[in-house]
Write a protein that holds these residues in place. Structure first.
Motif, PDB file in Angstrom:
ATOM      1  N   GLY B 103       1.978  64.374  65.078  1.00  0.00           N
ATOM      2  CA  GLY B 103       2.490  63.054  64.678  1.00  0.00           C
ATOM      3  C   GLY B 103       3.507  63.166  63.553  1.00  0.00           C
ATOM      4  O   GLY B 103       4.586  62.575  63.607  1.00  0.00           O
ATOM      5  N   ILE B 104       3.153  63.965  62.535  1.00  0.00           N
ATOM      6  CA  ILE B 104       4.053  64.084  61.375  1.00  0.00           C
ATOM      7  C   ILE B 104       5.357  64.782  61.770  1.00  0.00           C
ATOM      8  O   ILE B 104       6.444  64.377  61.362  1.00  0.00           O
ATOM      9  CB  ILE B 104       3.338  64.819  60.226  1.00  0.00           C
ATOM     10  CG1 ILE B 104       2.242  63.910  59.668  1.00  0.00           C
ATOM     11  CG2 ILE B 104       4.307  65.205  59.128  1.00  0.00           C
ATOM     12  CD1 ILE B 104       1.287  64.604  58.735  1.00  0.00           C
ATOM     13  N   LEU B 106       6.702  64.759  64.658  1.00  0.00           N
ATOM     14  CA  LEU B 106       7.468  63.788  65.451  1.00  0.00           C
ATOM     15  C   LEU B 106       8.207  62.826  64.530  1.00  0.00           C
ATOM     16  O   LEU B 106       9.412  62.568  64.697  1.00  0.00           O
ATOM     17  CB  LEU B 106       6.517  63.011  66.375  1.00  0.00           C
ATOM     18  CG  LEU B 106       7.151  61.870  67.179  1.00  0.00           C
ATOM     19  CD1 LEU B 106       8.197  62.404  68.124  1.00  0.00           C
ATOM     20  CD2 LEU B 106       6.092  61.117  67.976  1.00  0.00           C
ATOM     21  N   PHE B 107       7.488  62.348  63.511  1.00  0.00           N
ATOM     22  CA  PHE B 107       8.078  61.401  62.560  1.00  0.00           C
ATOM     23  C   PHE B 107       9.297  62.018  61.875  1.00  0.00           C
ATOM     24  O   PHE B 107      10.373  61.422  61.816  1.00  0.00           O
ATOM     25  CB  PHE B 107       7.030  61.000  61.524  1.00  0.00           C
ATOM     26  CG  PHE B 107       7.535  60.050  60.484  1.00  0.00           C
ATOM     27  CD1 PHE B 107       7.606  58.693  60.754  1.00  0.00           C
ATOM     28  CD2 PHE B 107       7.951  60.505  59.243  1.00  0.00           C
ATOM     29  CE1 PHE B 107       8.077  57.807  59.810  1.00  0.00           C
ATOM     30  CE2 PHE B 107       8.431  59.615  58.289  1.00  0.00           C
ATOM     31  CZ  PHE B 107       8.489  58.270  58.576  1.00  0.00           C
ATOM     32  N   ALA B 110      12.209  62.829  64.445  1.00  0.00           N
ATOM     33  CA  ALA B 110      12.854  61.605  64.941  1.00  0.00           C
ATOM     34  C   ALA B 110      13.714  60.988  63.859  1.00  0.00           C
ATOM     35  O   ALA B 110      14.864  60.582  64.110  1.00  0.00           O
ATOM     36  CB  ALA B 110      11.797  60.615  65.421  1.00  0.00           C
ATOM     37  N   SER B 111      13.209  60.923  62.632  1.00  0.00           N
ATOM     38  CA  SER B 111      13.974  60.333  61.527  1.00  0.00           C
ATOM     39  C   SER B 111      15.232  61.149  61.258  1.00  0.00           C
ATOM     40  O   SER B 111      16.329  60.589  61.118  1.00  0.00           O
ATOM     41  CB  SER B 111      13.134  60.269  60.261  1.00  0.00           C
ATOM     42  OG  SER B 111      12.016  59.463  60.472  1.00  0.00           O
TER      43      SER B 111
END
Lengths: 437, 437
Positions: B103-104, B106-107, B110-111
């Motif tokens: 999740g992290i 990905l965050f 993506a950012s």
């Protein structure tokens, strides 16, 4: 190098930085559909569509996101419905003809939709929808031949897309929203201010009143020349936005484009004006001095009108000073025209003096018109700029004020009327005097 | 209404019509993966990705298609590889931390990728790749938590995407290809021709030699003003195209943008010139007649230079006549300047005649300079246009000729040198004479 640029961008525009975090947050939230078992069981394996929707649909502005979301939902619904209908018709005609009917319908619909994307209006408003229409139709119709639970596929895809789009809309509208309408509303007055600064700097430079600051300000008109594309895309996106802040749903965004076009027509003039700067030293000092004050006055009053219009657009309030400012500009034009008229006097006077010395020369007097031409054409370009401001820009802002129902500054007028009329004029003269020193 | 427009578009530009058929054909072919059982069994259920790729990636120009295809393949490969790597690291750290690490990451990714899209160079060349990178990473990383055969997913997605992109590339390159480079190569000279026509029509209109045709041609400069965005996107796409026709892979497309910018700088001048048309009747006939032939001559020779440059760009051959044409233009400028110089003679002459009749008037002679100003500023704008053509446009075309290694018309020079120098000049004079009648 790359990181330096990126860092500078982040410092310059923190909202872009927030946008990136928003994308990350939206993706994290939609991932929950996968990571949390109850949610996953709810929507089944097609939760992947929700993730895809978030990635593809999330745009910088709310309007952009809404445009893509609404296009995606409508196109998916329409194409799914159509595909199911044609699939039903095909299945009635027997298993053998089914692939042919589906294939031919796919060919016709894909070609027709692609063709419609070349039509400007469709391109501007439904381009993304056309892509999604073809995509959904081909996916449903093609998998329809294989997958038996066709209704389920269409239903799941639609529901996951709705989940994804809702998430995007909520994230983009609630966390630091960037409204395309607000951006356009800020861009137009900012460009007008740049135009005014450019005009001031250009004239100041021509008559030698320039300093370091004016060298930078001079280039401002280039922003105006190059902002057509971004203005148009913002106006396109702004159309999709709901009422927000001072803007209702039917806010006349088209009028902003007109103001932008008028600003550009002034910018063309200023661009031509700047090319006179190269020839500024060819003109004799005495002739330039003769027109100096009138030109400076005209540029100050013209830029004053532009700034007044910009403030009016920015605050969405009819300006109480605009009529005075326009009258000032008109007067400045008349003063400059008078100065131009009296220019030959100056020239012939010197010619006369010479004659007196030489006494009874029979030669024809030849005026040094060539020396005057650069400054005369500079002045007449300045007059042309003023007339464009009056005819195009003032009119465009007036139209916007009309259709967007700008506030009347009645209270201000009553309270400050005497004050304002008294204060503007000396202020203006002060600026001119200061710049001349 | 809608169908009428569409039909007109189809008749006007049959290539757009062919493009739509090409999209249909490509979609039909990719559907075969579904309809034909052996092919379907080959790639499995993920054949849907091939269909999606075709729909999303197929663009009007070959360059556009290649840009999207290469971006899609590279981004998918990179993101898939990265997702597998991070997934492996996450799985080493135990089942409990896995979703958090995924999740992290990905965050963050993506950012960061979204942020990089704000950088102009990335935006121009890798915008689509960024979207696909985020998409693939989130799909693989998210389904990685659910699906065990992760390598299979990544492999199938990549192979189906390659099938889809290959199909698109083949279709767009082999069936009626529309090369972005060729489009740009045609657009630039076409715009230059329009500019030349505009200039001719504007001057002809000012001096009253206008007819129905010139009214239409006058608007041509507007195309030049508005073509910045399309030129830039074409140049962007052209960069991705392989060698085709006269163009090799490293063809200097950037130089075309310079020519476009120079054309636009001339167009700004012409735009300002057209605003003089409103004041054309204010000037006394005798004064206009005095400058008529010189102005017409300058506009003809200027537009001759532009057309010569346009032909040179179009045929990719250095022009043998361009030096003569530029010299002609320079001479025309000098003639016009001389005519301007002798303008006061004309005015003062009439003044003198009056004086003789009135005998010994002691009044100061006041020249009607205001009456001359419109025509003088028109003439100096015309001179400015000519100087922009010489300084910007000629230079930009010269740079292109240099870097694209334009052919030398040596044979022509040797064979026709005497002929051409003799034939251009009378031709030109003929045109002027004809227009004057």
């Amino acid at each position: 190098m790359f990181f330096k640029k990126a860092w500078a961008l982040g410092i310059d525009e923190p909202r872009k930085f927030f946008h990136c975090l928003k994308v990350g947050v939206a993706l994290m939230v939609v991932s929950l559909f996968y990571y949390m078992r109850p949610l996953y069981d709810g929507v089944g394996g097609s939760a992947i569509w929700a993730v895809m929707t978030v990635v593809v649909v999330f745009e910088y502005t709310v309007g952009g996101t809404l445009y893509k979301c609404l296009n995606r939902i409508c196109a998916t619904f329409l194409a799914g419905f159509l595909a199911l209908g044609i699939h039903w018709i095909a299945s009635q005609s027997g298993h053998r003809f089914e692939p042919y009917i589906m294939g031919i319908s796919l060919f016709i619909l894909a070609s027709a939709t692609t063709f419609s994307r070349f039509i400007p209006v469709v391109k501007a408003r439904f381009d993304y929808g056309c892509t999604i229409f073809i995509l959904t139709y081909s996916l449903v119709s093609v998998s329809g031949y294989r997958v038996d639970h066709l209704l389920n596929v269409a239903h799941e895809r639609l529901s996951t897309i709705i989940i994804g789009t809702c998430l995007c809309i909520i994230t983009s509208m609630l966390i630091f929203p960037v409204w395309a309408g607000v951006e356009l509303h800020l861009l137009i007055p900012r460009n007008m201010d740049k135009l005014a600064t450019s005009l001031d700097c250009c004239v100041a430079d021509y008559f030698g009143h320039d300093d370091e600051e004016s060298k930078e300000g001079l280039k401002g008109y280039k922003c105006v020349l190059n902002s057509k594309a971004s203005e148009e895309s913002m106006a396109n996106f702004a159309r999709w936005e709901p009422a927000h802040g001072q803007f209702n749903f039917c806010h006349p965004w088209k009028n902003y484009l007109n103001i932008g076009a008028s600003s550009r027509s002034c910018a063309y003039c200023i661009e031509t004006l700047t090319s006179c700067l190269d020839s500024k030293n060819q003109v004799e000092k005495s002739i330039k001095n003769h027109l100096d004050s009138a030109c400076m006055n005209l540029s100050t009053s013209s830029s004053n009108v532009i700034r007044e219009l910009a403030t009016s657009v920015y605050t969405m309030t009819r300006s109480s000073k605009i009529d005075i400012a326009i009258q000032d500009m008109k007067n400045a034009v008349i003063v400059l025209q008078n100065d131009l008229k009296s220019l030959p006097d100056l020239l012939i006077q010197t010619q006369y003096d010479k004659e007196k010395k030489e006494a009874d020369s029979s030669e024809i007097i030849v005026m040094p018109l060539m020396e005057v031409i650069p400054v005369v054409s500079f002045a007449s370009l300045l007059i042309e700029t003023a007339s464009r401001i009056e005819l195009n820009l003032v009119k465009a802002v007036e139209e916007l004020a009309e259709s967007a129902e700008f506030k009347q500054p009645e209270d201000e007028i009553k309270a400050n009327h005497n004050k304002t009329t008294e204060t503007i004029v000396p202020n203006e003269e002060n600026t001119i005097a200061l710049q001349r020193v």
